[in-house]
Design a protein around this motif. Structure first.
Motif, PDB file in Angstrom:
ATOM      1  N   GLY A  55       0.785  -1.217   0.000  1.00 28.03           N
ATOM      2  CA  GLY A  55       0.000   0.000   0.000  1.00 28.03           C
ATOM      3  C   GLY A  55       0.820   1.273   0.000  1.00 28.03           C
ATOM      4  N   VAL A  56       1.878   1.334   0.756  1.00 24.79           N
ATOM      5  CA  VAL A  56       2.657   2.552   0.894  1.00 24.79           C
ATOM      6  C   VAL A  56       3.704   2.617  -0.222  1.00 24.79           C
ATOM      7  CG1 VAL A  56       4.217   3.825   2.408  1.00 24.79           C
ATOM      8  CG2 VAL A  56       2.326   2.530   3.391  1.00 24.79           C
ATOM      9  N   PRO A  57       3.713   3.726  -0.985  1.00 21.59           N
ATOM     10  CA  PRO A  57       4.697   3.808  -2.074  1.00 21.59           C
ATOM     11  C   PRO A  57       6.119   3.927  -1.533  1.00 21.59           C
ATOM     12  CG  PRO A  57       3.475   5.861  -1.866  1.00 21.59           C
ATOM     13  CD  PRO A  57       2.868   4.892  -0.902  1.00 21.59           C
ATOM     14  N   LEU A  58       7.052   3.383  -2.290  1.00 24.74           N
ATOM     15  CA  LEU A  58       8.460   3.491  -1.935  1.00 24.74           C
ATOM     16  C   LEU A  58       8.958   4.885  -2.303  1.00 24.74           C
ATOM     17  CD1 LEU A  58       9.612  -0.008  -3.185  1.00 24.74           C
ATOM     18  CD2 LEU A  58       9.143   0.696  -0.842  1.00 24.74           C
ATOM     19  N   THR A  59      10.086   5.289  -1.736  1.00 24.85           N
ATOM     20  CA  THR A  59      10.596   6.647  -1.934  1.00 24.85           C
ATOM     21  C   THR A  59      10.798   6.975  -3.405  1.00 24.85           C
ATOM     22  OG1 THR A  59      11.682   6.521   0.216  1.00 24.85           O
ATOM     23  CG2 THR A  59      12.402   8.273  -1.265  1.00 24.85           C
ATOM     24  N   PHE A  60      11.336   6.062  -4.204  1.00 23.50           N
ATOM     25  CA  PHE A  60      11.546   6.367  -5.614  1.00 23.50           C
ATOM     26  C   PHE A  60      10.216   6.591  -6.331  1.00 23.50           C
ATOM     27  CE2 PHE A  60      11.045   1.782  -6.125  1.00 23.50           C
ATOM     28  CZ  PHE A  60      10.460   1.641  -7.375  1.00 23.50           C
ATOM     29  N   GLU A  61       9.159   5.892  -5.897  1.00 26.33           N
ATOM     30  CA  GLU A  61       7.831   6.094  -6.478  1.00 26.33           C
ATOM     31  C   GLU A  61       7.274   7.464  -6.090  1.00 26.33           C
ATOM     32  OE1 GLU A  61       6.150   1.542  -6.641  1.00 26.33           O
ATOM     33  OE2 GLU A  61       6.257   2.537  -4.679  1.00 26.33           O
ATOM     34  N   VAL A  62       7.541   7.884  -4.868  1.00 26.91           N
ATOM     35  CA  VAL A  62       7.100   9.202  -4.400  1.00 26.91           C
ATOM     36  C   VAL A  62       7.783  10.300  -5.216  1.00 26.91           C
ATOM     37  CG1 VAL A  62       7.157  10.815  -2.441  1.00 26.91           C
ATOM     38  CG2 VAL A  62       6.564   8.405  -2.064  1.00 26.91           C
ATOM     39  N   GLN A 109      20.170  15.100 -10.209  1.00 24.28           N
ATOM     40  CA  GLN A 109      20.166  14.064  -9.194  1.00 24.28           C
ATOM     41  C   GLN A 109      20.488  14.661  -7.826  1.00 24.28           C
ATOM     42  OE1 GLN A 109      22.217  10.408 -10.194  1.00 24.28           O
ATOM     43  NE2 GLN A 109      22.884  10.158  -8.088  1.00 24.28           N
ATOM     44  N   ALA A 110      21.477  15.539  -7.781  1.00 22.08           N
ATOM     45  CA  ALA A 110      21.864  16.159  -6.500  1.00 22.08           C
ATOM     46  C   ALA A 110      20.711  16.974  -5.917  1.00 22.08           C
ATOM     47  CB  ALA A 110      23.096  17.033  -6.696  1.00 22.08           C
ATOM     48  N   ALA A 111      20.010  17.718  -6.761  1.00 25.40           N
ATOM     49  CA  ALA A 111      18.890  18.528  -6.274  1.00 25.40           C
ATOM     50  C   ALA A 111      17.776  17.648  -5.719  1.00 25.40           C
ATOM     51  CB  ALA A 111      18.363  19.418  -7.400  1.00 25.40           C
ATOM     52  N   LEU A 112      17.480  16.553  -6.415  1.00 26.66           N
ATOM     53  CA  LEU A 112      16.431  15.648  -5.938  1.00 26.66           C
ATOM     54  C   LEU A 112      16.850  14.929  -4.658  1.00 26.66           C
ATOM     55  CD1 LEU A 112      15.244  14.211  -9.367  1.00 26.66           C
ATOM     56  CD2 LEU A 112      14.000  15.790  -7.870  1.00 26.66           C
ATOM     57  N   MET A 113      18.134  14.601  -4.542  1.00 22.53           N
ATOM     58  CA  MET A 113      18.628  13.969  -3.317  1.00 22.53           C
ATOM     59  C   MET A 113      18.420  14.909  -2.131  1.00 22.53           C
ATOM     60  SD  MET A 113      22.125  12.205  -4.793  1.00 22.53           S
ATOM     61  CE  MET A 113      22.812  11.901  -3.168  1.00 22.53           C
ATOM     62  N   ARG A 114      18.739  16.199  -2.324  1.00 22.73           N
ATOM     63  CA  ARG A 114      18.548  17.182  -1.237  1.00 22.73           C
ATOM     64  C   ARG A 114      17.064  17.364  -0.925  1.00 22.73           C
ATOM     65  NH1 ARG A 114      22.616  19.780  -4.041  1.00 22.73           N
ATOM     66  NH2 ARG A 114      21.101  21.080  -5.127  1.00 22.73           N
ATOM     67  N   GLU A 115      16.265  17.539  -1.959  1.00 23.18           N
ATOM     68  CA  GLU A 115      14.841  17.817  -1.766  1.00 23.18           C
ATOM     69  C   GLU A 115      14.115  16.692  -1.040  1.00 23.18           C
ATOM     70  OE1 GLU A 115      10.811  18.612  -4.439  1.00 23.18           O
ATOM     71  OE2 GLU A 115      12.778  18.881  -5.365  1.00 23.18           O
ATOM     72  N   PHE A 116      14.414  15.456  -1.395  1.00 22.23           N
ATOM     73  CA  PHE A 116      13.682  14.321  -0.833  1.00 22.23           C
ATOM     74  C   PHE A 116      14.459  13.572   0.241  1.00 22.23           C
ATOM     75  CE2 PHE A 116      11.634  15.105  -4.888  1.00 22.23           C
ATOM     76  CZ  PHE A 116      10.295  15.027  -4.552  1.00 22.23           C
ATOM     77  N   GLY A 117      15.690  13.994   0.523  1.00 23.12           N
ATOM     78  CA  GLY A 117      16.504  13.295   1.509  1.00 23.12           C
ATOM     79  C   GLY A 117      16.742  11.854   1.104  1.00 23.12           C
ATOM     80  N   ALA A 118      16.943  11.645  -0.189  1.00 17.37           N
ATOM     81  CA  ALA A 118      17.062  10.294  -0.724  1.00 17.37           C
ATOM     82  C   ALA A 118      18.488  10.010  -1.186  1.00 17.37           C
ATOM     83  CB  ALA A 118      16.104  10.135  -1.907  1.00 17.37           C
ATOM     84  N   SER A 119      18.791   8.744  -1.340  1.00 14.79           N
ATOM     85  CA  SER A 119      20.108   8.336  -1.833  1.00 14.79           C
ATOM     86  C   SER A 119      20.158   8.496  -3.352  1.00 14.79           C
ATOM     87  CB  SER A 119      20.370   6.872  -1.477  1.00 14.79           C
ATOM     88  OG  SER A 119      19.538   6.026  -2.250  1.00 14.79           O
TER      89      SER A 119
END
Length: 142
Positions: free
Chosen positions: A14-21, A44-54
């Motif tokens: 049910g809960v989407p994974l971070t890459f899906e978000v 990629q760097a901007a999205l990593m900062r924005e979403f706190g993702a790897s």
């Protein structure tokens, strides 16, 4: 939620994974007009900062967008919003250096078919004009 090895979840999860978000957030920006066909997607760097993702998570999100036909890659240039229903857009994203993954190929084929139909119609119109000019000139030349 139960996850399987390698962080995968069951298909009925049910809960989407971070890459899906991340992918859905970018799709929403495109749908709302915040990003338009031909615009560069965030780095990629901007999205990593924005979403706190790897970096891997962001790469998976971008791969999903490309697979679904929302984005195209231009080697050495980055990722850009794909043309959805904009066959008259004039830029070089349709050039040979633009790439689309298999999932986005159908959308690109549809766009190319529409462009081909338009080109054939333009050729037919021009042929008709030339024939009219030639037949009009032949009558005048007699």
């Amino acid at each position: 939620m139960v996850t399987t090895r390698r962080g995968r979840r069951p298909a009925a999860g049910g809960v989407p994974l971070t890459f899906e978000v991340i992918a859905e957030a970018l799709r929403e920006r495109i749908r709302s007009g915040g990003l338009r066909a031909g615009d560069a997607l965030p780095t990629q760097a901007a999205l990593m900062r924005e979403f706190g993702a790897s970096s891997l998570t962001v790469q998976k999100a971008m791969a999903l967008l490309k697979q679904d036909g929302w984005a195209v890659s231009r080697p050495g240039k980055g990722a850009f919003v794909a043309h959805h229903g904009h066959p008259d857009s004039a830029d070089d994203l349709g050039g040979p250096e633009a790439t689309a993954p298999v999932g986005g190929t159908a959308a690109r084929v549809d766009a190319l078919e529409r462009a081909l139909i338009d080109a054939v119609q333009q050729i037919a119109d021009l042929r008709g004009r030339v024939e009219a000019l030639e037949s009009g000139g032949a009558k005048r030349g007699r």
